[in-house]
Design a protein around this motif. Structure first.
Motif, PDB file in Angstrom:
ATOM      1  N   THR A   1      -7.530   8.365 -40.776  1.00 53.48           N
ATOM      2  CA  THR A   1      -6.807   9.479 -41.397  1.00 53.48           C
ATOM      3  C   THR A   1      -6.361   9.070 -42.796  1.00 53.48           C
ATOM      4  OG1 THR A   1      -4.567   8.852 -40.718  1.00 53.48           O
ATOM      5  CG2 THR A   1      -5.853  10.137 -39.136  1.00 53.48           C
ATOM      6  N   ASP A   2      -5.804  10.045 -43.541  1.00 55.93           N
ATOM      7  CA  ASP A   2      -5.201   9.756 -44.840  1.00 55.93           C
ATOM      8  C   ASP A   2      -3.681   9.809 -44.738  1.00 55.93           C
ATOM      9  OD1 ASP A   2      -4.838  12.461 -44.516  1.00 55.93           O
ATOM     10  OD2 ASP A   2      -5.762  13.054 -46.413  1.00 55.93           O
ATOM     11  N   ALA A   3      -3.129   9.409 -43.579  1.00 55.42           N
ATOM     12  CA  ALA A   3      -1.687   9.332 -43.362  1.00 55.42           C
ATOM     13  C   ALA A   3      -1.303   7.892 -43.047  1.00 55.42           C
ATOM     14  CB  ALA A   3      -1.263  10.276 -42.238  1.00 55.42           C
ATOM     15  N   SER A   4      -0.011   7.644 -42.891  1.00 54.89           N
ATOM     16  CA  SER A   4       0.513   6.292 -42.726  1.00 54.89           C
ATOM     17  C   SER A   4       1.017   6.076 -41.302  1.00 54.89           C
ATOM     18  CB  SER A   4       1.664   6.060 -43.712  1.00 54.89           C
ATOM     19  OG  SER A   4       2.322   4.843 -43.436  1.00 54.89           O
ATOM     20  N   PRO A   5       0.252   5.369 -40.448  1.00 56.34           N
ATOM     21  CA  PRO A   5       0.726   5.107 -39.093  1.00 56.34           C
ATOM     22  C   PRO A   5       1.865   4.103 -39.096  1.00 56.34           C
ATOM     23  CG  PRO A   5      -1.299   3.894 -39.498  1.00 56.34           C
ATOM     24  CD  PRO A   5      -1.061   4.750 -40.708  1.00 56.34           C
ATOM     25  N   ILE A   6       2.745   4.222 -38.098  1.00 58.55           N
ATOM     26  CA  ILE A   6       3.892   3.311 -38.023  1.00 58.55           C
ATOM     27  C   ILE A   6       4.100   2.740 -36.633  1.00 58.55           C
ATOM     28  CG2 ILE A   6       5.635   5.092 -37.506  1.00 58.55           C
ATOM     29  CD1 ILE A   6       7.476   3.574 -39.496  1.00 58.55           C
ATOM     30  N   ALA A   7       3.572   3.401 -35.575  1.00 59.75           N
ATOM     31  CA  ALA A   7       3.846   2.948 -34.214  1.00 59.75           C
ATOM     32  C   ALA A   7       2.724   3.350 -33.271  1.00 59.75           C
ATOM     33  CB  ALA A   7       5.171   3.528 -33.722  1.00 59.75           C
ATOM     34  N   LEU A   8       2.508   2.508 -32.237  1.00 64.78           N
ATOM     35  CA  LEU A   8       1.563   2.783 -31.159  1.00 64.78           C
ATOM     36  C   LEU A   8       2.258   2.555 -29.822  1.00 64.78           C
ATOM     37  CD1 LEU A   8      -1.555   0.680 -32.312  1.00 64.78           C
ATOM     38  CD2 LEU A   8      -1.206   3.130 -32.678  1.00 64.78           C
ATOM     39  N   ASP A   9       1.873   3.333 -28.804  1.00 61.79           N
ATOM     40  CA  ASP A   9       2.322   3.046 -27.447  1.00 61.79           C
ATOM     41  C   ASP A   9       1.354   3.666 -26.451  1.00 61.79           C
ATOM     42  OD1 ASP A   9       3.976   1.744 -25.678  1.00 61.79           O
ATOM     43  OD2 ASP A   9       5.355   3.429 -25.444  1.00 61.79           O
ATOM     44  N   LEU A  10       1.127   2.953 -25.337  1.00 58.82           N
ATOM     45  CA  LEU A  10       0.216   3.400 -24.287  1.00 58.82           C
ATOM     46  C   LEU A  10       0.973   4.041 -23.141  1.00 58.82           C
ATOM     47  CD1 LEU A  10      -2.194   0.361 -23.891  1.00 58.82           C
ATOM     48  CD2 LEU A  10      -2.919   2.698 -24.410  1.00 58.82           C
ATOM     49  N   ASP A  11       0.316   4.963 -22.438  1.00 61.57           N
ATOM     50  CA  ASP A  11       0.903   5.442 -21.194  1.00 61.57           C
ATOM     51  C   ASP A  11       0.693   4.387 -20.106  1.00 61.57           C
ATOM     52  OD1 ASP A  11      -1.710   5.678 -20.284  1.00 61.57           O
ATOM     53  OD2 ASP A  11      -1.700   7.861 -20.197  1.00 61.57           O
ATOM     54  N   GLY A  12       1.388   4.560 -18.977  1.00 62.26           N
ATOM     55  CA  GLY A  12       1.381   3.547 -17.942  1.00 62.26           C
ATOM     56  C   GLY A  12       0.019   3.264 -17.353  1.00 62.26           C
ATOM     57  N   ASP A  13      -0.861   4.248 -17.325  1.00 66.48           N
ATOM     58  CA  ASP A  13      -2.206   4.074 -16.777  1.00 66.48           C
ATOM     59  C   ASP A  13      -3.209   3.585 -17.815  1.00 66.48           C
ATOM     60  OD1 ASP A  13      -1.376   4.973 -14.256  1.00 66.48           O
ATOM     61  OD2 ASP A  13      -1.714   7.070 -14.823  1.00 66.48           O
ATOM     62  N   GLY A  14      -2.774   3.512 -19.070  1.00 70.15           N
ATOM     63  CA  GLY A  14      -3.685   3.087 -20.128  1.00 70.15           C
ATOM     64  C   GLY A  14      -4.713   4.117 -20.508  1.00 70.15           C
ATOM     65  N   ASP A  15      -4.460   5.386 -20.144  1.00 70.05           N
ATOM     66  CA  ASP A  15      -5.446   6.439 -20.404  1.00 70.05           C
ATOM     67  C   ASP A  15      -5.284   7.081 -21.770  1.00 70.05           C
ATOM     68  OD1 ASP A  15      -6.573   6.112 -17.897  1.00 70.05           O
ATOM     69  OD2 ASP A  15      -5.220   7.564 -16.972  1.00 70.05           O
TER      70      ASP A  15
ATOM     71  N   ALA B   1      -0.483   6.905 -27.836  1.00 74.98           N
ATOM     72  CA  ALA B   1       0.325   7.692 -28.767  1.00 74.98           C
ATOM     73  C   ALA B   1       0.391   6.972 -30.109  1.00 74.98           C
ATOM     74  CB  ALA B   1       1.727   7.897 -28.215  1.00 74.98           C
ATOM     75  N   VAL B   2       0.118   7.694 -31.186  1.00 73.78           N
ATOM     76  CA  VAL B   2       0.141   7.146 -32.538  1.00 73.78           C
ATOM     77  C   VAL B   2       1.158   7.935 -33.356  1.00 73.78           C
ATOM     78  CG1 VAL B   2      -1.215   6.522 -34.569  1.00 73.78           C
ATOM     79  CG2 VAL B   2      -2.325   6.651 -32.312  1.00 73.78           C
ATOM     80  N   GLY B   3       2.163   7.251 -33.880  1.00 73.72           N
ATOM     81  CA  GLY B   3       3.151   7.893 -34.733  1.00 73.72           C
ATOM     82  C   GLY B   3       2.813   7.679 -36.191  1.00 73.72           C
ATOM     83  N   TYR B   4       2.812   8.775 -36.972  1.00 77.63           N
ATOM     84  CA  TYR B   4       2.546   8.704 -38.410  1.00 77.63           C
ATOM     85  C   TYR B   4       3.835   8.974 -39.170  1.00 77.63           C
ATOM     86  CZ  TYR B   4      -2.422   8.549 -37.445  1.00 77.63           C
ATOM     87  OH  TYR B   4      -3.669   8.162 -37.000  1.00 77.63           O
ATOM     88  N   ASN B   5       4.182   8.043 -40.061  1.00 75.06           N
ATOM     89  CA  ASN B   5       5.444   8.120 -40.776  1.00 75.06           C
ATOM     90  C   ASN B   5       5.381   9.005 -42.016  1.00 75.06           C
ATOM     91  OD1 ASN B   5       7.286   6.314 -43.045  1.00 75.06           O
ATOM     92  ND2 ASN B   5       8.275   7.080 -41.195  1.00 75.06           N
ATOM     93  N   ARG B   6       4.312   8.864 -42.781  1.00 68.62           N
ATOM     94  CA  ARG B   6       4.163   9.632 -44.025  1.00 68.62           C
ATOM     95  C   ARG B   6       2.836  10.373 -43.997  1.00 68.62           C
ATOM     96  NH1 ARG B   6       7.747   7.140 -47.794  1.00 68.62           N
ATOM     97  NH2 ARG B   6       7.405   8.959 -49.125  1.00 68.62           N
ATOM     98  N   CYS B   7       2.902  11.667 -44.300  1.00 71.25           N
ATOM     99  CA  CYS B   7       1.704  12.505 -44.331  1.00 71.25           C
ATOM    100  C   CYS B   7       1.617  13.168 -45.694  1.00 71.25           C
ATOM    101  CB  CYS B   7       1.748  13.559 -43.215  1.00 71.25           C
ATOM    102  SG  CYS B   7       1.764  12.876 -41.546  1.00 71.25           S
ATOM    103  N   LEU B   8       0.725  12.648 -46.541  1.00 66.40           N
ATOM    104  CA  LEU B   8       0.624  13.118 -47.924  1.00 66.40           C
ATOM    105  C   LEU B   8      -0.646  13.908 -48.197  1.00 66.40           C
ATOM    106  CD1 LEU B   8       1.711   9.802 -49.673  1.00 66.40           C
ATOM    107  CD2 LEU B   8       3.108  11.838 -49.403  1.00 66.40           C
ATOM    108  N   GLY B   9      -1.607  13.853 -47.265  1.00 63.77           N
ATOM    109  CA  GLY B   9      -2.901  14.462 -47.535  1.00 63.77           C
ATOM    110  C   GLY B   9      -3.298  15.502 -46.514  1.00 63.77           C
ATOM    111  N   ASP B  10      -4.565  15.454 -46.094  1.00 64.23           N
ATOM    112  CA  ASP B  10      -5.084  16.445 -45.164  1.00 64.23           C
ATOM    113  C   ASP B  10      -4.486  16.295 -43.770  1.00 64.23           C
ATOM    114  OD1 ASP B  10      -6.692  17.522 -47.143  1.00 64.23           O
ATOM    115  OD2 ASP B  10      -8.398  16.227 -46.657  1.00 64.23           O
ATOM    116  N   HIS B  11      -4.233  15.046 -43.352  1.00 67.79           N
ATOM    117  CA  HIS B  11      -3.612  14.838 -42.044  1.00 67.79           C
ATOM    118  C   HIS B  11      -2.129  15.186 -42.162  1.00 67.79           C
ATOM    119  CE1 HIS B  11      -2.990  12.811 -38.101  1.00 67.79           C
ATOM    120  NE2 HIS B  11      -1.775  12.651 -38.595  1.00 67.79           N
ATOM    121  N   ASP B  12      -1.678  16.161 -41.377  1.00 65.52           N
ATOM    122  CA  ASP B  12      -0.328  16.688 -41.575  1.00 65.52           C
ATOM    123  C   ASP B  12       0.399  16.860 -40.243  1.00 65.52           C
ATOM    124  OD1 ASP B  12       1.758  17.527 -43.207  1.00 65.52           O
ATOM    125  OD2 ASP B  12       1.203  19.635 -43.053  1.00 65.52           O
TER     126      ASP B  12
END
Length: 434
Positions: free
Chosen positions: A191-205, A208-219
């Motif tokens: 993407t053209d955004a800034s990721p800041i955090a990752l976390d998996l669900d308990g089953d690993g399926d 989750a990706v958290g994006y801190n700053r969204c300046l471009g097409d990814h919003d």
């Protein structure tokens, strides 16, 4: 929020190992320079240092087992167990994975027993080279997350980003990766955004990706990916103006806790991003004619309880203010319905929240506006009750890990701009919480 938790009732006693020399931090917060991890096997504590030195130590004696040189600043560490690659004794092979910030933005895996490098991947190939010779512009692996697939094979997830600016034009370039235990790539998500955090669900399926700053097409602030394929499952966003989005994400069963930089609130989301509840954390508040706020930087969810941690006070009109937001530098916990359980002060800036089950550990650095050395500490909390302990450091605590009743932390020296004194040292500190 009000202070409802009891004061700390027990202080962990830390053992210390010097880590050498490092430039003292100043009144303002510096970039992430250190990392610490307790290996999944429990017998190693691994440190990553500003100069790329990676050292694995015996968790009991703190004697060094091995040392490796990472190509970049070693700013993140994860422990990866590969059930499909057992050693001669039949035990699962363990790998220490190190995230870098530097010219190459390297992710490298080291054998937990020997320190030998197993594989290396340079994220600069995907996010691009720095356009300026300053730390903020360097390729940066911001998060690592270890998991397993449906067959029990180890999988490493990582997020890397790079920032650039050309006049008024600002851009982020980022890639999320899924690696096999041997370093081969399963899939990527760019993407053209800034990721800041990752976390998996308990089953690993799902990831989750958290994006801190969204300046471009990814919003959109939260992206949930199918781990088998990297395909998009669903997204969520606080829907606020500006480019600020998410501070942290934490998965608990079918729920995802999100700290929002957009509106300074905490959310608990259900499947598909349905909002189960939200709470005001450090929303804009009028004090003495100023509009103040603080960013909710961290979230942790476990067993239908959620904790959020807030950071520094800022003013809407100016970054400088003599006033304090009433909810700055606090940890607040809520139950499954969003009702308050407890809250307490963390006093200083928390670079990253460590957790194990219902135990939270907050490495507290300086409060750059107050500049009170009493903020330098490791604070421990029980997610259900808020009970815990607090140990002061002379320097600032900048990283922490907790597992199986052991807590490890990095102390860095600090020299405030209006003082001539250097406080603390560059050191690893380890204690038992049992």
């Amino acid at each position: 929020m009000s202070e409802t938790a009891t004061d700390t009732d027990r202080e962990p006693r830390f053992r210390s190992v010097p880590l050498g020399e490092i430039e003292p931090a100043r009144s303002r917060h510096m970039w992430t320079r250190s990392a610490v991890c307790i290996a999944a096997s429990g017998y190693l504590v691994v440190t990553g240092e500003w100069d790329g030195t990676v050292t694995a130590r015996d968790a009991d004696s703190l004697e060094a087992r091995w040392t490796a040189d990472h190509p970049d600043h070693a700013v993140g560490i994860a422990s990866l167990e590969d059930r499909g690659d057992a050693n001669a004794d039949g035990d699962e092979a363990e790998t220490i994975v190190v995230a870098g910030r530097g010219e190459t933005g390297t992710i490298a895996a080291y054998d937990a027993e020997t320190g030998d490098r197993r594989w290396r991947y340079d994220t600069v190939a995907d996010v691009g080279e720095a356009v300026e010779d300053t730390v903020f512009y360097l390729p940066y692996v911001v998060a690592l997350e270890a998991g397993t697939d449906a067959d029990g094979n180890a999988v490493l997830y990582a997020a890397a980003r790079r920032y650039e600016r050309d006049g008024e034009t600002r851009q982020w370039h980022s890639t999320v990766y899924a690696f096999d235990a041997d370093g081969s790539i399963r899939w990527t998500h760019e993407t053209d955004a800034s990721p800041i955090a990752l976390d998996l669900d308990g089953d690993g399926d799902r990831l989750a990706v958290g994006y801190n700053r969204c300046l471009g097409d990814h919003d959109t602030g939260l992206v949930v990916l199918e781990t088998a394929s990297g395909e998009l499952a669903w997204t969520w966003d606080p829907g606020t103006e500006g480019d600020r989005r998410i501070g942290d994400v934490s998965v608990d069963g079918e729920s995802i806790a999100v700290s929002s930089h957009g509106d300074k609130r905490g959310y608990l989301l259900g499947p598909g991003g349905a909002e189960r509840w939200s709470v005001d954390l450090a929303v804009e508040t009028e004090i003495d004619g100023e509009t103040l706020y603080a960013y909710p930087n961290h979230a942790y969810a476990n067993d239908a309880r959620v904790a959020f941690v807030t950071g520094n006070t800022y003013a809407v009109e100016s970054r400088e203010t003599e006033n304090r937001h009433p909810n700055e530098h606090r940890v607040a916990a809520f139950d499954a319905d969003g009702d308050p359980l407890w809250d307490d002060a963390v006093r200083g800036f928390v670079h990253g929240l460590a957790a194990d089950g219902n135990r939270l550990v907050a490495p507290c650095a300086q409060n750059f506006r107050v500049r009170d050395p009493d903020t330098h500490a490791i604070s421990c909390f029980d997610l259900e009750s808020g009970a815990g302990g607090r140990e002061r450091f002379d320097g600032i605590a900048t990283a922490a890990a907790v597992a199986d009743g052991t807590v490890a932390a990095i102390e860095e020296p600090v020299r405030y701009h209006d003082e001539g004194e250097t406080r603390g040292e560059y050191a690893l500190r380890v204690a038992s919480l049992e």
